[in-house]
Design a protein around this motif. Structure first.
Motif, PDB file in Angstrom:
ATOM      1  N   HIS A  35       0.839  -1.205   0.000  1.00 53.99           N
ATOM      2  CA  HIS A  35       0.000   0.000   0.000  1.00 53.99           C
ATOM      3  C   HIS A  35       0.872   1.252   0.000  1.00 53.99           C
ATOM      4  O   HIS A  35       0.602   2.201  -0.739  1.00 53.99           O
ATOM      5  CB  HIS A  35      -0.913   0.030   1.228  1.00 53.99           C
ATOM      6  N   ASN A  63      -5.287   2.126  -5.654  1.00 48.60           N
ATOM      7  CA  ASN A  63      -4.868   1.854  -4.289  1.00 48.60           C
ATOM      8  C   ASN A  63      -5.958   2.256  -3.290  1.00 48.60           C
ATOM      9  O   ASN A  63      -6.237   1.534  -2.335  1.00 48.60           O
ATOM     10  CB  ASN A  63      -3.561   2.600  -3.984  1.00 48.60           C
ATOM     11  N   TRP A  66      -8.815  -0.249  -3.490  1.00 51.72           N
ATOM     12  CA  TRP A  66      -8.405  -1.473  -2.804  1.00 51.72           C
ATOM     13  C   TRP A  66      -8.601  -1.309  -1.289  1.00 51.72           C
ATOM     14  O   TRP A  66      -9.145  -2.205  -0.624  1.00 51.72           O
ATOM     15  CB  TRP A  66      -6.956  -1.786  -3.148  1.00 51.72           C
TER      16      TRP A  66
END
Length: 89
Positions: A35, A63, A66
């Motif tokens: 991340h 990102n 997610w």
């Protein structure tokens, strides 16, 4: 080992999910590092003219999505477990 809080993990994922704080809190160090890498790449590439909108911005958005999906899974799944296999309290 003490159980991790589902509410705390969800708040971390919603507010700081892009940098992987929730993953570190739950013990998923590799996922947390990924991340951070995606966040840094996305923000760094976003400042490059022309290239940034093609690579950096979509990377940062992916990102964040997610992290949002993980936050929803933490909230919705009553059997969500941390890295040690313990269910969240």
């Amino acid at each position: 080992m003490q159980q991790k809080s589902r509410a705390r993990a969800a708040i971390f994922a919603f507010l700081l999910g892009g940098v992987g704080i929730h993953s570190f809190y739950l013990g998923f160090k590799t996922k947390g590092i990924l991340h951070i890498v995606l966040y840094v790449l996305g923000v760094s590439l976003a400042w490059i003219p022309y290239v940034g909108w093609v690579t950096g911005v979509p990377l940062a958005i992916a990102n964040s999505v997610w992290a949002l999906v993980e936050a929803i899974k933490i909230v919705a799944n009553k059997n969500f477990v941390d890295a040690h296999g313990n269910t969240l309290a």
